[in-house]
Design a protein around this motif. Structure first.
Motif, PDB file in Angstrom:
ATOM      1  N   TYR A 167      -3.114  11.792   4.656  1.00 20.11           N
ATOM      2  CA  TYR A 167      -3.657  11.832   6.012  1.00 20.11           C
ATOM      3  C   TYR A 167      -5.141  12.201   5.987  1.00 20.11           C
ATOM      4  CZ  TYR A 167      -4.565  13.462  10.757  1.00 20.11           C
ATOM      5  OH  TYR A 167      -5.112  13.656  12.005  1.00 20.11           O
ATOM      6  N   ALA A 168      -5.513  13.110   5.103  1.00 22.50           N
ATOM      7  CA  ALA A 168      -6.899  13.565   5.046  1.00 22.50           C
ATOM      8  C   ALA A 168      -7.861  12.464   4.612  1.00 22.50           C
ATOM      9  CB  ALA A 168      -7.022  14.761   4.102  1.00 22.50           C
ATOM     10  N   ARG A 169      -7.358  11.481   3.877  1.00 20.08           N
ATOM     11  CA  ARG A 169      -8.262  10.429   3.394  1.00 20.08           C
ATOM     12  C   ARG A 169      -7.918   9.039   3.935  1.00 20.08           C
ATOM     13  NH1 ARG A 169      -6.313   7.669  -1.105  1.00 20.08           N
ATOM     14  NH2 ARG A 169      -4.372   8.465  -1.985  1.00 20.08           N
ATOM     15  N   ILE A 170      -7.152   8.986   5.001  1.00 22.98           N
ATOM     16  CA  ILE A 170      -6.748   7.685   5.525  1.00 22.98           C
ATOM     17  C   ILE A 170      -7.935   6.861   5.995  1.00 22.98           C
ATOM     18  CG2 ILE A 170      -6.208   8.708   7.786  1.00 22.98           C
ATOM     19  CD1 ILE A 170      -4.637   5.566   6.164  1.00 22.98           C
ATOM     20  N   ASN A 171      -8.902   7.494   6.646  1.00 21.10           N
ATOM     21  CA  ASN A 171     -10.051   6.722   7.141  1.00 21.10           C
ATOM     22  C   ASN A 171     -10.880   6.157   5.999  1.00 21.10           C
ATOM     23  OD1 ASN A 171      -9.596   6.980   9.948  1.00 21.10           O
ATOM     24  ND2 ASN A 171     -10.376   9.065   9.899  1.00 21.10           N
ATOM     25  N   GLN A 172     -10.988   6.909   4.917  1.00 23.52           N
ATOM     26  CA  GLN A 172     -11.692   6.399   3.742  1.00 23.52           C
ATOM     27  C   GLN A 172     -10.963   5.198   3.157  1.00 23.52           C
ATOM     28  OE1 GLN A 172     -11.885   9.213   0.529  1.00 23.52           O
ATOM     29  NE2 GLN A 172     -13.040   7.857  -0.809  1.00 23.52           N
ATOM     30  N   ALA A 173      -9.644   5.294   3.083  1.00 22.84           N
ATOM     31  CA  ALA A 173      -8.864   4.197   2.517  1.00 22.84           C
ATOM     32  C   ALA A 173      -8.955   2.943   3.366  1.00 22.84           C
ATOM     33  CB  ALA A 173      -7.406   4.627   2.364  1.00 22.84           C
ATOM     34  N   LEU A 174      -9.052   3.113   4.669  1.00 16.54           N
ATOM     35  CA  LEU A 174      -9.099   1.955   5.563  1.00 16.54           C
ATOM     36  C   LEU A 174     -10.443   1.231   5.525  1.00 16.54           C
ATOM     37  CD1 LEU A 174      -7.046   3.266   8.609  1.00 16.54           C
ATOM     38  CD2 LEU A 174      -6.361   1.561   6.910  1.00 16.54           C
ATOM     39  N   GLN A 175     -11.389   1.747   4.768  1.00 14.90           N
ATOM     40  CA  GLN A 175     -12.640   1.013   4.561  1.00 14.90           C
ATOM     41  C   GLN A 175     -12.387  -0.286   3.802  1.00 14.90           C
ATOM     42  OE1 GLN A 175     -15.739   3.428   2.796  1.00 14.90           O
ATOM     43  NE2 GLN A 175     -15.316   5.154   4.155  1.00 14.90           N
ATOM     44  N   TYR A 176     -11.240  -0.396   3.161  1.00  9.59           N
ATOM     45  CA  TYR A 176     -10.885  -1.648   2.494  1.00  9.59           C
ATOM     46  C   TYR A 176     -10.497  -2.733   3.490  1.00  9.59           C
ATOM     47  CZ  TYR A 176     -10.774   0.975  -1.892  1.00  9.59           C
ATOM     48  OH  TYR A 176     -11.097   1.728  -2.978  1.00  9.59           O
ATOM     49  N   ASN A 177     -10.447  -2.367   4.775  1.00 10.76           N
ATOM     50  CA  ASN A 177     -10.164  -3.339   5.830  1.00 10.76           C
ATOM     51  C   ASN A 177      -8.856  -4.101   5.562  1.00 10.76           C
ATOM     52  OD1 ASN A 177     -10.773  -4.581   8.268  1.00 10.76           O
ATOM     53  ND2 ASN A 177     -11.984  -6.195   7.312  1.00 10.76           N
ATOM     54  N   PRO A 178      -7.753  -3.361   5.346  1.00 12.69           N
ATOM     55  CA  PRO A 178      -6.519  -4.037   4.946  1.00 12.69           C
ATOM     56  C   PRO A 178      -5.837  -4.785   6.083  1.00 12.69           C
ATOM     57  CG  PRO A 178      -6.101  -1.712   5.274  1.00 12.69           C
ATOM     58  CD  PRO A 178      -7.585  -1.907   5.430  1.00 12.69           C
ATOM     59  N   ASP A 179      -5.191  -5.872   5.725  1.00 13.46           N
ATOM     60  CA  ASP A 179      -4.310  -6.584   6.649  1.00 13.46           C
ATOM     61  C   ASP A 179      -2.893  -6.035   6.544  1.00 13.46           C
ATOM     62  OD1 ASP A 179      -6.187  -8.789   7.532  1.00 13.46           O
ATOM     63  OD2 ASP A 179      -6.236  -9.066   5.362  1.00 13.46           O
ATOM     64  N   LEU A 180      -2.554  -5.518   5.365  1.00 12.01           N
ATOM     65  CA  LEU A 180      -1.227  -4.977   5.104  1.00 12.01           C
ATOM     66  C   LEU A 180      -1.382  -3.709   4.271  1.00 12.01           C
ATOM     67  CD1 LEU A 180       1.900  -5.285   5.112  1.00 12.01           C
ATOM     68  CD2 LEU A 180       1.651  -6.614   3.004  1.00 12.01           C
ATOM     69  N   VAL A 181      -0.682  -2.636   4.683  1.00 15.15           N
ATOM     70  CA  VAL A 181      -0.735  -1.366   3.962  1.00 15.15           C
ATOM     71  C   VAL A 181       0.668  -0.979   3.514  1.00 15.15           C
ATOM     72  CG1 VAL A 181      -1.409   1.065   4.031  1.00 15.15           C
ATOM     73  CG2 VAL A 181      -2.700  -0.609   5.379  1.00 15.15           C
ATOM     74  N   LEU A 182       0.818  -0.737   2.225  1.00 14.71           N
ATOM     75  CA  LEU A 182       2.051  -0.156   1.703  1.00 14.71           C
ATOM     76  C   LEU A 182       1.837   1.353   1.653  1.00 14.71           C
ATOM     77  CD1 LEU A 182       4.857  -0.294   0.362  1.00 14.71           C
ATOM     78  CD2 LEU A 182       3.672  -0.548  -1.831  1.00 14.71           C
ATOM     79  N   VAL A 183       2.510   2.086   2.534  1.00 10.62           N
ATOM     80  CA  VAL A 183       2.377   3.542   2.610  1.00 10.62           C
ATOM     81  C   VAL A 183       3.457   4.166   1.741  1.00 10.62           C
ATOM     82  CG1 VAL A 183       2.491   5.561   4.115  1.00 10.62           C
ATOM     83  CG2 VAL A 183       1.357   3.471   4.915  1.00 10.62           C
ATOM     84  N   GLU A 184       3.049   4.954   0.752  1.00 11.03           N
ATOM     85  CA  GLU A 184       3.995   5.531  -0.210  1.00 11.03           C
ATOM     86  C   GLU A 184       3.604   6.976  -0.504  1.00 11.03           C
ATOM     87  OE1 GLU A 184       4.941   7.329  -3.667  1.00 11.03           O
ATOM     88  OE2 GLU A 184       3.157   6.056  -3.937  1.00 11.03           O
ATOM     89  N   PHE A 185       4.161   7.891   0.254  1.00 12.07           N
ATOM     90  CA  PHE A 185       3.953   9.320   0.024  1.00 12.07           C
ATOM     91  C   PHE A 185       5.287  10.042   0.192  1.00 12.07           C
ATOM     92  CE2 PHE A 185      -0.293   8.056   1.504  1.00 12.07           C
ATOM     93  CZ  PHE A 185      -1.092   8.627   0.532  1.00 12.07           C
ATOM     94  N   GLY A 186       5.352  11.239  -0.363  1.00 12.80           N
ATOM     95  CA  GLY A 186       6.514  12.081  -0.141  1.00 12.80           C
ATOM     96  C   GLY A 186       7.068  12.714  -1.396  1.00 12.80           C
ATOM     97  N   ALA A 187       6.842  12.102  -2.555  1.00 15.59           N
ATOM     98  CA  ALA A 187       7.391  12.659  -3.792  1.00 15.59           C
ATOM     99  C   ALA A 187       6.855  14.062  -4.044  1.00 15.59           C
ATOM    100  CB  ALA A 187       7.076  11.744  -4.972  1.00 15.59           C
ATOM    101  N   ASN A 188       5.553  14.245  -3.867  1.00 17.72           N
ATOM    102  CA  ASN A 188       4.967  15.562  -4.110  1.00 17.72           C
ATOM    103  C   ASN A 188       5.340  16.565  -3.019  1.00 17.72           C
ATOM    104  OD1 ASN A 188       3.516  15.010  -6.602  1.00 17.72           O
ATOM    105  ND2 ASN A 188       2.250  13.660  -5.359  1.00 17.72           N
ATOM    106  N   ASP A 189       5.515  16.070  -1.793  1.00 18.75           N
ATOM    107  CA  ASP A 189       6.024  16.936  -0.733  1.00 18.75           C
ATOM    108  C   ASP A 189       7.396  17.476  -1.123  1.00 18.75           C
ATOM    109  OD1 ASP A 189       4.208  14.845   0.400  1.00 18.75           O
ATOM    110  OD2 ASP A 189       4.469  16.007   2.234  1.00 18.75           O
ATOM    111  N   MET A 190       8.240  16.574  -1.613  1.00 15.89           N
ATOM    112  CA  MET A 190       9.593  16.951  -2.001  1.00 15.89           C
ATOM    113  C   MET A 190       9.581  17.934  -3.163  1.00 15.89           C
ATOM    114  SD  MET A 190      12.019  16.070  -4.549  1.00 15.89           S
ATOM    115  CE  MET A 190      11.540  14.418  -5.075  1.00 15.89           C
ATOM    116  N   LEU A 191       8.737  17.686  -4.161  1.00 16.37           N
ATOM    117  CA  LEU A 191       8.651  18.592  -5.299  1.00 16.37           C
ATOM    118  C   LEU A 191       8.126  19.965  -4.892  1.00 16.37           C
ATOM    119  CD1 LEU A 191       7.271  16.131  -8.001  1.00 16.37           C
ATOM    120  CD2 LEU A 191       9.602  17.019  -7.812  1.00 16.37           C
ATOM    121  N   ASP A 192       7.269  19.998  -3.861  1.00 20.41           N
ATOM    122  CA  ASP A 192       6.752  21.268  -3.335  1.00 20.41           C
ATOM    123  C   ASP A 192       7.695  21.905  -2.321  1.00 20.41           C
ATOM    124  OD1 ASP A 192       4.501  20.897  -4.857  1.00 20.41           O
ATOM    125  OD2 ASP A 192       3.269  20.121  -3.225  1.00 20.41           O
ATOM    126  N   HIS A 193       8.790  21.224  -2.041  1.00 17.06           N
ATOM    127  CA  HIS A 193       9.778  21.682  -1.053  1.00 17.06           C
ATOM    128  C   HIS A 193       9.133  21.848   0.333  1.00 17.06           C
ATOM    129  CE1 HIS A 193      13.660  23.597   0.091  1.00 17.06           C
ATOM    130  NE2 HIS A 193      14.086  22.940  -0.984  1.00 17.06           N
TER     131      HIS A 193
END
Length: 228
Positions: free
Chosen positions: A83-109
């Motif tokens: 979330y903190a770097r979403i605007n930076q990532a969107l500088q790629y001007n994507p038409d399609l985004v594969l969002v893949e987060f959560g593994a580290n959240d889960m490991l951190d409980h």
């Protein structure tokens, strides 16, 4: 040849060139695909050519899709980091985004409600910028206990339904738990595992690429950023 006939032919030729120039970019303009996640999709500890983004790109190109695949994943990221770097990532001007987060959240409980809020915000921001979103799911390890497992695993289908985005049930489907497809840490895919991941999710990505191509045949030009 009379002057009037020459003038008429010149106008026809000019119009033909104009229509050709208008039609050419639609054929040449690639679809921008952004891989936005953590180490599972970043190509962690692999040569660039063997990482998930590069293998997915080769698969899509081989299947006839004109794409540029941008690697916006970063090892170690939680959903909050994404979330903190979403605007930076969107500088790629994507038409399609594969969002893949959560593994580290889960490991951190991390509280599943917190992960849910950050992923929800990421999806909404991507959609507000005109990008289609695919949500890659993650599953909790058994050691986290039944209450956490239920809360965490429900994040992804609930988000997909509420935001009307296609889900991919488990990013490591067919890979996790198979030693031949995992690195020695038993957490990250090796090159063969990355290929299995790319093959597994490619049909869903391609279905969305077809929808993008039909909905808007004129693609936006890729930004002038270095490709990873």
């Amino acid at each position: 040849m009379s002057k009037s006939l020459f003038t008429s032919l010149a106008k026809v030729a000019a119009l033909a060139l104009l229509f050709a120039s208008l039609g050419a970019p639609a054929l040449a303009q690639p679809i921008n695909v952004l891989i936005f996640g953590d180490s599972l999709t970043s190509g962690f500890d692999l040569p660039e050519a063997q990482g998930f983004p590069a293998q997915l790109k080769r698969r899509l190109l081989a299947d006839g899709y004109n794409v540029v695949v941008w690697n916006g994943s970063n090892a170690g990221d939680t959903s909050a980091d994404g979330y903190a770097r979403i605007n930076q990532a969107l500088q790629y001007n994507p038409d399609l985004v594969l969002v893949e987060f959560g593994a580290n959240d889960m490991l951190d409980h991390t509280d599943p409600r917190v992960t849910y809020r950050y992923l929800d915000a990421i999806i909404r921001i991507c959609k507000a910028r005109g990008a289609r979103v695919i949500l890659a799911g993650m599953l909790s390890l058994p050691k986290n206990g039944p209450n956490y497992i239920v809360g965490f695993n429900n994040i992804y289908p609930t988000l997909a339904h509420s935001n009307r985005v296609p889900p991919y049930t488990f990013m490591l489907a067919g890979v996790y738990g198979h030693p031949a497809l995992m690195q020695s840490d038993n957490e990250h895919p090796n090159a063969l595992g990355a290929a299995v991941m790319a093959a597994g999710i490619a049909p869903l990505i391609e279905a969305n690429l077809r929808s993008i191509r039909v909905a808007s045949p004129t693609r936006r030009r890729a930004p002038l950023l270095s490709r990873r």
